[in-house]
Design an enzyme around this catalytic site. Structure first.
Site, PDB file in Angstrom:
ATOM      1  N   GLU A 254       0.884  -1.169   0.000  1.00 47.88           N
ATOM      2  CA  GLU A 254       0.000   0.000   0.000  1.00 47.88           C
ATOM      3  C   GLU A 254       0.912   1.208   0.000  1.00 47.88           C
ATOM      4  O   GLU A 254       1.562   1.510   0.999  1.00 47.88           O
ATOM      5  CB  GLU A 254      -0.927  -0.026   1.214  1.00 47.88           C
ATOM      6  N   CYS A 288      -1.747   9.038   2.718  1.00 45.95           N
ATOM      7  CA  CYS A 288      -1.688   8.718   1.290  1.00 45.95           C
ATOM      8  C   CYS A 288      -2.988   9.055   0.571  1.00 45.95           C
ATOM      9  O   CYS A 288      -3.007   9.132  -0.666  1.00 45.95           O
ATOM     10  CB  CYS A 288      -1.339   7.254   1.093  1.00 45.95           C
TER      11      CYS A 288
END
Length: 486
Positions: A254, A288
Site C-alpha cells: 500500500e 496517502c
C-alpha cells in the site's frame, strides 16, 4: 510491559519472547517539542537472524491456535485499545506532532480494527469442491481450508503507526501466523505499545517479534527465505525496494498517492469547502489519501477558493497535546521545508497562495495553492503535507483524464448528485476507491482499501488481508464420495 512503555516512552525490542532494552539505542526528537520523547532499542548485529529464527520456530505452534482462541484475544485487544486510548494518543502526539484529538480517533479505529480482525478469525474455513461435476472427479471428494502462511513480515509507516500496525498484526494473528514487526523509526514507542497491547490481551509471546531500525533492517527481513508474506505501507520508491529485496514472496504493498477530489457544478460549495479543509490537513496532510488536488468546475472555482481559504485559515495550529489543536507539526523539519518550497515554486509559476506557505520548524501553516500549472510538483508529486492545490476545470470527461495523468491511483472523491457522473467516474477513474459526496480522505477499516498503478496492489482490510496471510490447502479423498458414484 504495556504500562511501562506508556509511562516511560521507551521502545524495547521483542525477540524470542524477551523484551530487550539493553543494546544500541536511537532517540526520537519530537517534531513539536524539539526534545527527546522516546528511545528505541535498535536492531544490532544478529538481531534480524534471531527474529527470523524465532518466528520460523514458532510458526507451527501459532498455527495450532484455534480460530476461536485467536478471536477471543483480538476482542480483548479491542477493549484494551479503548481503555488505553488516551495514553497512546499522547505518545502519538509526542513522537509525531499529530494532534491528540486525531490520535484519539486513531485509537478508536485501532479498537474497531482488532474487533473486525476477531470477526474475520471466526470466519476462516474452506470449501467442499464440486469435483463430481466433471467426469474424472466422479467417485472422489475434494476439500480445502485456509492454512496460515507461516511467518509474516509487517513493515509499518509513521503517519498512522497505531492503526496501520493493528491492521497488519491483527490480520496476521487472526490468520494464525507468527509476525515480525519492523517499526518506523519515527514512532518506535507507539509501535511497541500496540505490540504490548496484543500480548496483554492474551496473545502468546511467540506471536510476534519486534525490531526497530532503518531501511537496512527492513531489507534484510524482506530477503529472509523464512518469511512467507510481506505487508508494507509506505512510499512508492521504498515499496519498489521492498519488492526487489523480497523476491518471490507474497506481497501486499500500500504505497503513495496524490489524491484528487472533483467538485461538480451541482455541488454544495460551502459543504465541500468545509470537508476539504477538515480532511486536507488532518495529520498535517500526511496521509496517502489526504486531499491534495481539488478540481472545481469553473462556474464555482472563485467562490470555492474563497470559502476553502477561509475554512483553512480558521484551523487552529499549535501544540498537538492541546485538545483544541486542529493541525500540529509534520514529521520533521525537512518534510515541512520541502512542502513550503513546492508551494513557493508553484507561486513563482503563476499560482496564488491564498493562505499559508510559511513554516516554523516542522510546523507548516496550512496552505492553499490556487491555480497551479498542471506540471507543478504540488500537482504531479505526492505532497504528503499540509497543502491543498485547487484547479479549475470545464469539461467532466476532461477532468477525469486529468485525474488519471497521475502515476498514482489510490483513492478519489467526487461531489455531485448526478448518478451518471458518479457511475462514469467510478468506471473511468484509475483508482482503487471512489468516495461520493466526500473527499478522497475517508476510510472504513472493514472495507477494501488499496490502489492501482504506483499506489501498490493488494487490499488492506482484515477480510482481504486474512486471504493474503493464508494459503489454500486441498485434500482429495479418492474412492470416497458424497456426490454419488455413477
Amino acid at each position: 510491559m504495556l504500562d511501562t512503555i506508556l509511562k516511560s516512552a521507551d521502545a524495547p525490542a521483542l525477540l524470542g519472547g524477551v523484551w530487550l532494552v539493553e543494546g544500541p539505542t536511537a532517540e526520537r526528537v519530537g517534531p513539536y517539542t524539539r526534545s527527546v520523547v522516546s528511545r528505541a532499542r535498535v536492531a544490532g548485529e544478529g538481531d534480524v537472524h534471531a527474529a527470523v529464527r524465532h518466528a520460523a520456530a514458532y510458526a507451527k505452534q501459532m498455527a495450532r491456535l484455534a480460530p476461536a482462541t485467536r478471536a477471543s484475544v483480538l476482542e480483548t485487544a479491542s477493549r484494551l485499545a479503548t481503555e488505553h486510548r488516551s495514553e497512546v494518543a499522547r505518545l502519538i502526539a509526542l513522537e509525531l506532532g499529530k494532534p491528540v484529538k486525531d490520535g484519539l480517533g486513531e485509537m478508536d479505529r485501532v479498537a474497531d480494527t482488532f474487533a473486525v480482525c476477531a470477526a474475520e478469525a471466526r470466519q476462516i474455513g474452506g470449501d467442499n469442491l464440486p469435483v463430481a461435476g466433471w467426469e474424472r472427479g466422479i467417485g472422489n471428494t475434494a476439500l480445502t481450508y485456509r492454512a496460515p502462511a507461516g511467518v509474516a513480515l509487517a513493515i509499518t509507516p509513521f503517519n498512522a503507526p497505531a492503526n496501520l500496525l493493528a491492521h497488519k498484526l491483527g490480520a496476521s494473528f487472526a490468520a494464525g501466523n507468527t509476525t515480525i514487526v519492523k517499526a518506523p523509526p519515527q514512532a518506535p514507542a507507539v509501535s511497541a505499545a500496540i505490540v504490548a497491547l496484543l500480548l496483554a490481551a492474551g496473545a502468546p509471546v511467540e506471536a510476534v517479534q519486534l525490531l526497530h531500525g532503518g531501511g537496512e533492517v527492513g531489507a534484510a527481513l524482506c530477503a529472509a527465505p523464512e518469511v512467507a508474506v510481506v505487508s508494507f505501507t509506505g512510499s512508492a520508491a521504498t515499496g519498489a525496494a521492498v519488492a526487489r529485496a523480497a523476491g518471490a514472496k507474497r506481497l501486499v504493498l500500500e504505497l503513495g498517492g496524490n489524491a484528487a477530489t472533483i467538485i461538480c457544478e451541482d455541488a454544495d460549495l460551502a459543504a465541500a469547502a468545509r470537508m476539504c479543509a477538515r480532511t486536507g490537513y488532518t495529520n498535517s496532510g500526511q496521509s496517502c489519501i489526504s486531499v491534495q488536488r481539488v478540481y472545481v468546475h469553473k462556474s464555482g472555482f472563485d467562490g470555492f477558493v474563497r470559502q476553502v481559504t477561509g475554512e483553512v485559515a480558521a484551523l487552529k495550529v499549535g501544540d498537538p497535546l492541546d485538545p483544541s489543536t486542529d493541525v500540529g507539526s509534520m514529521v520533521d523539519d525537512q518534510a515541512a521545508a520541502r512542502v513550503a518550497a513546492w508551494a513557493a515554486d508553484a507561486g513563482e509559476a503563476g499560482a496564488r497562495i491564498t493562505t499559508g506557505g510559511t513554516r516554523d520548524g516542522a510546523t507548516l501553516k496550512p496552505t492553499v495553492v490556487a491555480g497551479p500549472p498542471a506540471d507543478a510538483a504540488v500537482v504531479t508529486q505526492e505532497v504528503f503535507g499540509a497543502l491543498v492545490a485547487v484547479l479549475p476545470y470545464d469539461d467532466f470527461d476532461e477532468v477525469l483524464r486529468e485525474c488519471n495523468t497521475s502515476r498514482f491511483g489510490l483513492q478519489a472523491g467526487i461531489f455531485t448528485h448526478d448518478v451518471r457522473k458518479i457511475m462514469t467516474a467510478w468506471r473511468e477513474l484509475e483508482v482503487g476507491g471512489l468516495i461520493v459526496n466526500g473527499t478522497s480522505n475517508f476510510r472504513l477499516d472493514h472495507v477494501p482499501f488499496g490502489g492501482v498503478k504506483d499506489s501498490g496492489f493488494g487490499r488492506e482490510s482484515p477480510r482481504f488481508m486474512v486471504d493474503d496471510y493464508t494459503v489454500v490447502k486441498t485434500l482429495i479423498l479418492r474412492g470416497m464420495s458424497i456426490w454419488g458414484e455413477q
